[in-house]
Design an enzyme around this catalytic site. Structure first.
Site, PDB file in Angstrom:
ATOM      1  N   GLN A  38       9.170   0.949   7.544  1.00 46.23           N
ATOM      2  CA  GLN A  38       8.234   0.488   8.575  1.00 46.23           C
ATOM      3  C   GLN A  38       8.687   0.948   9.961  1.00 46.23           C
ATOM      4  O   GLN A  38       9.825   0.735  10.359  1.00 46.23           O
ATOM      5  CB  GLN A  38       8.141  -1.057   8.523  1.00 46.23           C
ATOM      6  CG  GLN A  38       7.120  -1.643   9.457  1.00 46.23           C
ATOM      7  CD  GLN A  38       5.685  -1.259   9.118  1.00 46.23           C
ATOM      8  OE1 GLN A  38       5.293  -1.213   7.962  1.00 46.23           O
ATOM      9  NE2 GLN A  38       4.892  -0.969  10.128  1.00 46.23           N
ATOM     10  N   LYS A  79       1.196  -5.301   3.240  1.00 45.60           N
ATOM     11  CA  LYS A  79       1.480  -4.284   2.215  1.00 45.60           C
ATOM     12  C   LYS A  79       1.972  -4.945   0.926  1.00 45.60           C
ATOM     13  O   LYS A  79       1.583  -4.551  -0.178  1.00 45.60           O
ATOM     14  CB  LYS A  79       2.512  -3.280   2.751  1.00 45.60           C
ATOM     15  CG  LYS A  79       1.899  -2.349   3.798  1.00 45.60           C
ATOM     16  CD  LYS A  79       2.923  -1.596   4.628  1.00 45.60           C
ATOM     17  CE  LYS A  79       2.226  -0.805   5.744  1.00 45.60           C
ATOM     18  NZ  LYS A  79       3.137  -0.195   6.688  1.00 45.60           N
ATOM     19  N   ASP A 128       3.867   7.494   2.817  1.00 44.59           N
ATOM     20  CA  ASP A 128       3.241   7.464   4.143  1.00 44.59           C
ATOM     21  C   ASP A 128       2.684   8.839   4.525  1.00 44.59           C
ATOM     22  O   ASP A 128       1.876   8.947   5.445  1.00 44.59           O
ATOM     23  CB  ASP A 128       4.272   7.048   5.212  1.00 44.59           C
ATOM     24  CG  ASP A 128       4.224   5.559   5.514  1.00 44.59           C
ATOM     25  OD1 ASP A 128       3.132   4.976   5.408  1.00 44.59           O
ATOM     26  OD2 ASP A 128       5.265   4.984   5.875  1.00 44.59           O
TER      27      ASP A 128
END
Length: 281
Positions: free
Chosen positions: A96, A52, A119
């Site tokens: 995460q 990322k 997300d």
């Protein structure tokens, strides 16, 4: 012989489009930043976080990294998220997963501002998807829609079967296909006659979490097959939920593993970051 859907190529196209857009926004004095939080040092999570950050660097998005020790308390993590929610320079917040067992993932997801939830996991964004309002969409399903559209695969009026009902892939995937006017069937661990249902699919999206589970006898001649799974087989090679070598001769289009759906997830995360900045400015 199926047409191979090249996720690497399409994700690169998306990243190049975003790079040009970010450069043009920077000329107007607008800069985009993503905060990436990792708690503990799970090896798979570290690889994802690294990928990322690389994508951010390529596109021109600033990535602000928070690598917290395993023993970080839930309250400390929630305090950090609140500070980032208030920070006008940060447009996206990514925590995460998985988190250590002593931290409640639902509380953490709900703590992130829906405006910075790149997300697409916050209940407000999920609700917006259900009723067809603007919001951030979970990156893997959004990436699959791009794979279909950029390969000019018709969705409207087609029968789409989604195997899997997770909050991250299965459910949002079904909703996105409905939004594109497909007729959608969702299958899961309690579904009876799975094989028969799959054989009716024009588009079969497999997120079952079992290596090479879907063989040729699950697939209609000429179906489009999208494989979301990723596993290591007994020879330590990457494979998906679909027995690729069996299914590929029957399908009209198929995604390989690796190089199919995987690269799209990060490309769509970057897309959501840029979108978050544009909505704020």
């Amino acid at each position: 012989m199926a047409n191979i859907i090249d996720g690497k190529k399409i994700s690169q196209e998306i990243k190049d489009e975003l790079k040009a857009e970010v450069a043009s926004l920077a000329e107007q004095g607008k800069k985009c930043a993503l905060a990436v939080i990792q708690v503990g040092n799970d090896p798979a999570s570290s690889v994802y976080v690294g990928n990322k950050k690389k994508a951010c660097a390529y596109i021109g998005i600033q990535s602000v990294s928070y690598e917290l020790p395993e023993e970080t308390s839930e309250e400390e993590l929630l305090d950090l998220i609140e500070r980032l929610n208030q920070d006008a320079k940060v447009h996206g917040i990514l925590c995460q997963l998985p988190l250590p067992k002593h931290i409640d993932e639902d509380r953490v997801i709900q703590a992130i501002s829906p405006k910075k939830d790149v997300d697409g996991f916050h209940p407000q964004n999920v609700g917006a998807l259900v009723i067809g309002q603007p919001g951030f969409v979970s990156c893997t399903p959004a990436g699959i829609i791009q794979l279909l559209k950029r390969n000019k695969i018709a969705i409207a009026g087609k029968h789409c079967v989604v195997i899997g009902r997770s909050n991250i892939v299965g459910k949002p995937m079904a909703l996105l296909m409905l939004r594109e006017n497909a007729t959608v069937t969702v299958c899961h661990s309690r579904t009876q006659n799975l094989k028969e249902i799959c054989r009716e699919a024009d588009i079969l999206i497999v997120a079952i979490g079992k290596p090479r589970y879907i063989g040729a006898d699950y697939v209609k001649e000429g179906a489009v097959v999208i494989d979301v799974g990723i596993h290591r087989n007994e020879s330590n090679k990457l494979c998906g939920d679909v027995a690729y070598d069996e299914v590929e001769p029957k399908a009209s289009y198929i995604t390989p593993v690796p190089g199919g759906v995987g690269p799209m997830t990060i490309a769509m995360l970057m897309h959501n970051c840029v979108e978050a900045m544009k909505r704020e400015s």
